[in-house]
Design an enzyme around this catalytic site. Structure first.
Site, PDB file in Angstrom:
ATOM      1  N   HIS A 459      -1.344   0.380  -7.403  1.00  0.00           N
ATOM      2  CA  HIS A 459      -0.814   0.759  -5.775  1.00  0.00           C
ATOM      3  C   HIS A 459      -0.080   1.907  -6.267  1.00  0.00           C
ATOM      4  O   HIS A 459       1.469   1.582  -6.727  1.00  0.00           O
ATOM      5  CB  HIS A 459      -0.821  -0.518  -5.926  1.00  0.00           C
ATOM      6  CG  HIS A 459      -0.329  -0.489  -4.067  1.00  0.00           C
ATOM      7  ND1 HIS A 459      -1.374  -1.038  -3.317  1.00  0.00           N
ATOM      8  CD2 HIS A 459       0.546  -0.549  -3.406  1.00  0.00           C
ATOM      9  CE1 HIS A 459      -1.502  -0.857  -2.459  1.00  0.00           C
ATOM     10  NE2 HIS A 459       0.133  -0.110  -2.499  1.00  0.00           N
ATOM     11  N   CYS A 460      -0.092   2.643  -5.054  1.00  0.00           N
ATOM     12  CA  CYS A 460       0.469   3.830  -4.367  1.00  0.00           C
ATOM     13  C   CYS A 460       0.931   3.788  -3.414  1.00  0.00           C
ATOM     14  O   CYS A 460       0.377   3.873  -2.095  1.00  0.00           O
ATOM     15  CB  CYS A 460      -0.438   4.775  -4.882  1.00  0.00           C
ATOM     16  SG  CYS A 460       1.053   7.064  -4.380  1.00  0.00           S
ATOM     17  N   PRO A 461       2.158   3.267  -3.255  1.00  0.00           N
ATOM     18  CA  PRO A 461       3.133   3.538  -1.699  1.00  0.00           C
ATOM     19  C   PRO A 461       2.324   4.538  -1.058  1.00  0.00           C
ATOM     20  O   PRO A 461       3.316   4.445   0.193  1.00  0.00           O
ATOM     21  CB  PRO A 461       4.568   2.651  -1.965  1.00  0.00           C
ATOM     22  CG  PRO A 461       4.493   3.452  -3.067  1.00  0.00           C
ATOM     23  CD  PRO A 461       3.860   3.203  -4.418  1.00  0.00           C
TER      24      PRO A 461
END
Length: 664
Positions: A459-461
């Protein structure tokens, strides 16, 4: 409200005295079962299975002896000296063939027996034999019957942490909020007994009532979790909206329970949450701080303002004393915003907002500060414009594209659970207890998005989205063109400084150079510092991703958790295995094989590796007018390896049964 008393007894009679809490599990829950007799084998004390009585033959699964005794006239419904039937012993020891035989001979499937006055289905549930439960229920066993302690099968499965059995029983129609004799629900039992995410997470997904109280004590699931310091479940319940202020029959809230248990860490956590909630209500913006949508908007807007003020205030043509005074209200506003508007959920949006605000002010700086220093050559402007368009396209696609979420409605979930359970493949290594779906290879549940993602990478913020099967190529393009934009920004800053503050490192030193840069323009120095920070992590991440994609053929999740996935384990071949020799420890290690005690251990190799070039082509989807042929795989429906992955890969242990027997 009481304060912590150092002399308080952490062992509440409610938790350890069965008389005070008749709804607690039976005593054998706390005491391990006695060891079984020695199994049949070629040992000195070996007893011939042909001489076993029918109880012993049933326990050990000696089918021919069981059949011989029954055919000679033994009644399959006869109870032994412990008031236990043969079907009980077959169920607790997972003897499926013997159960089938007993049922064909007229065994009573719901016969109560034993000192717990329970059925064979209760016994199988306690031991976690899902296959036996499926088998008994196919013969008509009733999972809603209560044993001598007032528990049905779903309560037993919940308190013993048998998540797969809980899922199966709910799928077969058992009420997720079914009450036992003391009015406790399965969720209360998991909060009290199971220190882990499952099966509490599964029950909450199925809609278990959060604030229901039991009849005997008036405790909610949160009370029970606090009574034993079950921090994992406490956090889960609070995130779902459990009431922190509800009181039981004694007038105790969950915080009071934590105080009585001398759990200082939990008391501190609950008090901090209550204080934050109270402060939010009392603040003049309290109603806005309680609005999730408004908090999220604040987290989006605040980085734009903060980045601007940090760079603009030093740029102002006023005395430094006034500039420092201006930072005081800014610091106070920052503290207030972080305290009242930034919670765990809203904080997930901050990295994305930081990227957008940094990008906005960098383009602002390019247009209004740096553009004149690039001269009139159109080439660099065309390249910059093209890079900007490609960056914006790839960012938008990485941000807004469905990464490969696995979708299923309630009917499909129930159907999947029943199908997997009845085919003996409902194992939670390959089943998500939150989404209630079977997970394909390379998929994983994202705790931020609360969804399962096909071919999950991470998951890439910075893009506010998961990176998975459908948007990995756009993420790679985003990193590449973002690096280009940052390089352009740093180059523009260099041109600005070369004109406005010539630098001589030998004469000025590092401190002198920094002084000159910030004196020439604090705003340009601030933007350059941001560009330098971002280029480090962006370029590092791009290189790491390319290495994983091309050389390892792994996702980030697979690389970090490679030992957890059996399909990533490859057994050494004959040329790599352990070979006997005359020296050392008796064998050598060929290739990359390793061994322990003469047994080769697997090495981690991706079964999806097709070579460096093909790996990149597969992820990026490049066709190059037909010159490249990327492998098209629907990762949302791929559950097994292809047959051409090779014979040396370990067989998946997703469906391996657990041996859990109790003979006596």
């Amino acid at each position: 409200m009481e304060e912590l008393d150092p002399s308080c007894n952490p062992l509440d009679p409610l938790l350890v005295d069965n008389k005070a809490a008749p709804d607690a599990p039976a005593k054998e829950v706390e005491t391990p079962p006695a060891p079984p007799p020695p199994p049949p084998g070629p040992n000195a004390g070996f007893q011939d299975p042909n001489t076993f009585d029918i109880i012993r033959a049933t326990q050990y699964g000696v089918f021919h002896r069981v059949r011989e005794l029954v055919e000679s006239g033994y009644d399959v419904n006869q109870m032994d000296h412990e008031d236990v039937s043969l079907l009980h012993w077959a169920a607790i020891n997972n003897r499926t063939d013997i159960v089938n035989y007993f049922m064909s001979k007229g065994a009573i499937v719901d016969r109560f027996g034993g000192h717990l006055n329970s059925t064979p289905l209760h016994w199988a549930t306690r031991q976690g034999h899902l296959g036996m439960i499926v088998q008994l229920m196919s013969f008509g066993a009733d999972p809603s019957l209560r044993d001598g302690e007032g528990c049905s099968c779903i309560h037993l499965a919940a308190q013993f942490g048998h998540t797969a059995i809980v899922a199966y029983l709910i799928a077969k129609g058992q009420d997720v909020d079914m009450l036992d004799k003391a009015g406790m629900t399965p969720l209360m039992w998991t909060a009290h007994r199971v220190f882990g995410y499952d099966p509490s997470r599964l029950l909450l997904t199925f809609g278990a009532t959060l604030n229901k109280a039991d009849k005997l004590h008036g405790n909610t699931a949160l009370h029970w979790a606090c009574s034993v310091g079950n921090h994992i479940v406490i956090k889960m319940l609070l995130n779902k909206g459990a009431d922190m202020y509800v009181v039981n029959h004694k007038g105790d809230s969950p915080l009071d329970i934590a105080i009585s248990q001398c759990n200082a860490e939990l008391v501190k956590k609950l008090r901090a949450m209550q204080a934050t909630a109270q402060a939010t209500k009392q603040s003049f913006l309290g109603k806005y701080a309680a609005d999730k949508i408004f908090r999220r908007r604040v987290c989006y807007v605040f980085p734009f303002i903060a980045l601007f003020l940090i760079g603009y205030i030093p740029e102002m043509s006023v005395a430094w004393g006034y500039k420092l005074l201006m930072f005081i209200p800014f610091a106070a506003a920052t503290h207030y915003t972080m305290k009242h508007f930034v919670d765990e959920d809203a904080a997930n949006t901050i990295p994305l907002a930081v990227y957008l605000s940094t990008k906005f002010w960098m383009y602002f700086t390019w247009l209004f500060y740096l553009l004149p220093y690039f001269g009139s050559d159109p080439t660099i402007h065309i390249i910059f414009t093209l890079n900007t368009l490609l960056l914006s396209f790839n960012f938008w696609k990485a941000w807004r594209t469905d990464p490969g979420y696995l979708k299923s409605n309630r009917e499909d979930k129930i159907k999947t659970i029943l199908e997997l359970a009845e085919t003996q493949t409902l194992k939670f290594e390959q089943f998500c207890s939150t989404c209630l779906i079977r997970r394909p290879l390379r998929s994983k549940h994202c705790n931020v998005c609360n969804r399962c993602v096909a071919k999950f990478d991470h998951h890439c913020p910075w893009v506010g989205n998961c990176i998975g099967a459908n948007n990995h190529k756009y993420f790679m393009g985003y990193l590449f063109f973002l690096s280009g934009m940052l390089i352009f920004c740093l180059y523009g800053c260099h041109l600005f400084w070369s004109v406005n503050c010539p630098i001589a490192f030998y004469e000025d030193g590092i401190t002198g150079v920094l002084y000159k840069l910030f004196k020439a323009s604090p705003w340009i120095a601030w933007i350059g510092l941001n560009a330098l920070f971002h280029i480090v992590w962006v370029s590092s991440l791009f290189v790491c991703q390319m290495y994983q994609i091309s050389w390892l053929a792994m996702t980030t999740n697979e690389r970090l958790n490679q030992m957890r996935y059996s399909h990533m384990q490859k057994m050494p071949g004959p040329e790599e295995g352990c070979k006997r020799d005359q020296g050392g420890h008796g064998h050598n290690h060929g290739g990359h094989g390793h061994c322990h005690g003469g047994k080769p251990t697997p090495k981690v190799v991706s079964p999806f590796n097709r070579g460096v070039v093909k790996n990149v082509v597969d992820v990026m989807g490049w066709r190059c007018c037909g010159l490249c042929r990327p492998l098209k795989v629907d990762w949302t429906t791929k559950f097994t390896l292809d047959s051409d992955s090779g014979p040396n890969y370990q067989a998946s242990n997703f469906h391996a049964g657990r041996e859990n027997y109790q003979f006596v």
